[in-house]
Design an enzyme around this catalytic site. Structure first.
Site, short mmCIF file in Angstrom:
data_model
loop_
_atom_site.label_atom_id
_atom_site.label_comp_id
_atom_site.label_asym_id
_atom_site.label_seq_id
_atom_site.Cartn_x
_atom_site.Cartn_y
_atom_site.Cartn_z
N GLY A 144 0.62 -0.91 0.28
CA GLY A 144 0.17 -0.14 -0.10
C GLY A 144 1.11 0.75 -0.10
N GLN A 189 3.06 6.69 2.72
CA GLN A 189 2.76 8.08 3.29
C GLN A 189 1.70 8.46 2.54
OE1 GLN A 189 7.01 10.19 3.57
NE2 GLN A 189 8.16 7.65 3.68
N GLU A 243 3.97 13.44 -5.81
CA GLU A 243 3.28 13.00 -7.52
C GLU A 243 4.06 11.72 -7.66
OE1 GLU A 243 3.96 14.65 -11.83
OE2 GLU A 243 4.43 16.14 -10.76
N GLU A 258 -1.09 18.30 18.23
CA GLU A 258 -1.88 17.39 18.95
C GLU A 258 -1.65 15.67 18.40
OE1 GLU A 258 -6.56 16.98 19.91
OE2 GLU A 258 -6.08 18.23 18.87
N ARG A 296 -0.03 12.27 21.14
CA ARG A 296 -0.72 10.76 20.90
C ARG A 296 -0.42 9.79 21.52
NH1 ARG A 296 -4.19 10.22 15.88
NH2 ARG A 296 -4.53 8.12 17.13
#
Length: 300
Positions: A75, A78, A96, A129, A133
């Site tokens: 997959g 990034q 690109e 934020e 995490r």
């Protein structure tokens, strides 16, 4: 890749939101804009236009094919970044090569970050934020840092102030993005740690990186053993480039492998492997009777 599947499922839900004309999000003041800013969203490839001001026009076809093969297997590690220019229409900001390779791989959608009007401050807040995490993997954190650099033009010093992390810590995360995509995926899925990745990144050749990565998985190497392996590779390469070098570079096998030899021979066996892959196995014996015992073991 359970984590990746989860992200893509979320992305498809947000994609459906963006395709609803009644909820067309144009700026951060619009309803549901907070769900878009800072999130990964699955976009259909035919809704993305290439940036006409992209300075890079020459793409290595062989490298694109290799990336397409990687994308088929793993997959898109990034996500790309796009700018919303109209209803369900986007213009590429960065990525690109990933976009072209995704098309070569036959994908219909691609994970993307979407920039919308006046979202700069909101995006900074969302990314900071996100970094704070506790459930993020090291690659996700590194990608958030990279976005702050690419899209907000923050320096590492400015990021250090914003997120409350040392500059050296930020640098260590960013360096992980130089790893081969297969290894980045391995870190995200927990097959190896960030410590393993930091050791591997000292090798520039991606083929050598993946060879060492597979060895770590196969032999369950610790970070310390990985560092020794990387050092042996580097010093072995140095010797290859300097035939006059006399020093022999070796590394030892893992504790688990050592135990197999010890259990079999009933003695601590010394195994040394040179940087070129060749090595020696030394089996000690303490008497003629002990030698006879070892010979019988080998003749079974």
């Amino acid at each position: 890749m359970a984590k990746a599947v989860k992200k893509q499922a979320l992305g498809r839900g947000l994609s459906a939101l963006l395709k609803d004309p009644a909820n067309d999000i144009k700026s951060v003041e619009d309803t549901n804009a907070d769900k878009v800013v800072g999130n990964i969203i699955e976009l259909e490839l035919d809704t993305i236009k290439v940036n006409p001001f992209q300075p890079r026009t020459n793409f290595n076809e062989e490298a694109l094919k290799e990336l397409a093969t990687s994308i088929k297997e793993l997959g898109v590690i990034q996500p790309i970044t796009v700018r919303k220019i109209d209803f369900n229409q986007y213009e590429l900001i960065s990525g690109e090569r990933r976009l072209r390779a995704s098309k070569l791989a036959g994908l219909k959608t691609v994970p993307a970050y979407i920039r919308i009007a006046n979202d700069n401050d909101s995006l900074v807040m969302a990314l900071v934020e996100n970094i704070q995490r506790h459930d993020l993997d090291p690659i996700e954190i590194a990608m958030s840092y990279q976005r702050l650099i690419d899209e907000i033009q923050l320096t590492q010093e400015q990021m250090s102030d914003r997120v409350g992390k040392k500059r050296s810590t930020i640098t260590n995360y960013l360096r992980l993005l130089r790893l081969d995509p297969i290894i980045q995926s391995g870190i995200r899925d927990g097959f190896i740690s960030m410590g393993h990745g930091r050791a591997i990144i000292n090798i520039e050749d991606h083929d050598a990186q993946t060879d060492i990565y597979h060895k770590i998985i196969k032999e369950n190497l610790s970070v310390r053993e990985t560092e020794a392996l990387v050092k042996a590779y580097q010093e072995g390469l140095l010797n290859q480039n300097n035939p006059a070098a006399k020093k022999k570079m070796t590394y030892t096998i893992s504790n688990a492998q050592q135990k197999i030899f010890t259990d079999f021979f009933g003695a601590k066996v010394d195994v040394k492997i040179a940087a070129n892959g060749k090595g020696k196995i030394n089996v000690p014996f303490h008497s003629a009777e002990d030698l006879e015992r070892i010979i019988k073991l080998l003749s079974k």
